[in-house]
Motif scaffolding. Sequence first.
Motif, PDB file in Angstrom:
ATOM      1  N   CYS A 161       9.368  -4.958  17.003  1.00  0.00           N
ATOM      2  CA  CYS A 161       8.060  -5.614  16.871  1.00  0.00           C
ATOM      3  C   CYS A 161       6.943  -4.722  16.337  1.00  0.00           C
ATOM      4  N   THR A 162       6.973  -3.438  16.570  1.00  0.00           N
ATOM      5  CA  THR A 162       5.801  -2.639  16.198  1.00  0.00           C
ATOM      6  C   THR A 162       6.088  -1.352  15.447  1.00  0.00           C
ATOM      7  N   ARG A 163       7.270  -0.789  15.541  1.00  0.00           N
ATOM      8  CA  ARG A 163       7.520   0.529  14.952  1.00  0.00           C
ATOM      9  C   ARG A 163       8.799   0.568  14.128  1.00  0.00           C
ATOM     10  N   PRO A 164       8.750   0.160  12.862  1.00  0.00           N
ATOM     11  CA  PRO A 164       9.960   0.187  12.036  1.00  0.00           C
ATOM     12  C   PRO A 164      10.495   1.601  11.794  1.00  0.00           C
ATOM     13  N   ASP A 165       9.658   2.614  11.961  1.00  0.00           N
ATOM     14  CA  ASP A 165      10.102   3.989  11.762  1.00  0.00           C
ATOM     15  C   ASP A 165      11.109   4.435  12.823  1.00  0.00           C
ATOM     16  N   LEU A 166      11.224   3.689  13.916  1.00  0.00           N
ATOM     17  CA  LEU A 166      12.160   4.037  14.984  1.00  0.00           C
ATOM     18  C   LEU A 166      13.482   3.275  14.902  1.00  0.00           C
ATOM     19  N   ALA A 167      13.595   2.322  13.997  1.00  0.00           N
ATOM     20  CA  ALA A 167      14.745   1.411  13.971  1.00  0.00           C
ATOM     21  C   ALA A 167      16.079   2.150  13.893  1.00  0.00           C
TER      22      ALA A 167
ATOM     23  N   PHE B 233      10.829  -5.529   4.492  1.00  0.00           N
ATOM     24  CA  PHE B 233      10.075  -6.426   3.622  1.00  0.00           C
ATOM     25  C   PHE B 233       8.596  -6.272   3.920  1.00  0.00           C
ATOM     26  N   MET B 234       7.796  -6.337   2.847  1.00  0.00           N
ATOM     27  CA  MET B 234       6.365  -6.096   2.965  1.00  0.00           C
ATOM     28  C   MET B 234       5.563  -7.180   2.247  1.00  0.00           C
ATOM     29  N   ILE B 235       4.379  -7.457   2.792  1.00  0.00           N
ATOM     30  CA  ILE B 235       3.370  -8.286   2.127  1.00  0.00           C
ATOM     31  C   ILE B 235       2.049  -7.553   2.257  1.00  0.00           C
ATOM     32  N   GLY B 236       1.329  -7.428   1.138  1.00  0.00           N
ATOM     33  CA  GLY B 236       0.019  -6.784   1.193  1.00  0.00           C
ATOM     34  C   GLY B 236       0.082  -5.376   1.752  1.00  0.00           C
ATOM     35  N   GLU B 237       1.083  -4.618   1.389  1.00  0.00           N
ATOM     36  CA  GLU B 237       1.304  -3.240   1.818  1.00  0.00           C
ATOM     37  C   GLU B 237       1.566  -3.104   3.310  1.00  0.00           C
ATOM     38  N   GLY B 238       1.830  -4.203   3.990  1.00  0.00           N
ATOM     39  CA  GLY B 238       2.153  -4.174   5.414  1.00  0.00           C
ATOM     40  C   GLY B 238       3.565  -4.678   5.650  1.00  0.00           C
ATOM     41  N   THR B 239       4.275  -4.021   6.519  1.00  0.00           N
ATOM     42  CA  THR B 239       5.651  -4.403   6.830  1.00  0.00           C
ATOM     43  C   THR B 239       5.655  -5.651   7.696  1.00  0.00           C
ATOM     44  N   ILE B 240       6.492  -6.627   7.316  1.00  0.00           N
ATOM     45  CA  ILE B 240       6.580  -7.863   8.098  1.00  0.00           C
ATOM     46  C   ILE B 240       7.973  -8.092   8.676  1.00  0.00           C
TER      47      ILE B 240
END
Length: 144
Positions: free
Chosen positions: A6-12, A80-87
Amino acid sequence: MYLTNCTRPDLAYAVNKLSRFTSNPSEDHWKEITRVLRYLKNTINLGLHYTRYPVVLEGYSDANWISDTNDSKSTSGYVFMIGEGTISWKSSKQTCIARSTMESEFVALDKAGEEAEWLRNFLKDIPCWSKHVPAVMVHCDNLS
């Protein structure tokens, strides 16, 4: 798991690897868990940030061929990203055994394509989404 989903894709990736040993962790696994927790402590101010533009759905896919020699399965992931934010993001073991790096990349692209299609349809279904949803560009680093 909540942080990676939900909040930290860097930890996936790290949490995915460590979660395989929750029933019987060794001393090395505990050291890695401590390392991840230390990383969290030092990066507490990181998070997901969204902007309004560009409103383009874009994805990135990658695979690591046979990263675990015990079961011969590759690891794949996408973001996947929209508007430079990861979704949306995911990192997981592949369900089939790839015989080459190229095959592993194709499996990863297939999963990314499924997610891209779902996200595109989701955006189309949002009533207040004023923009046309173009085809999704999925980038891959396949050098095979």
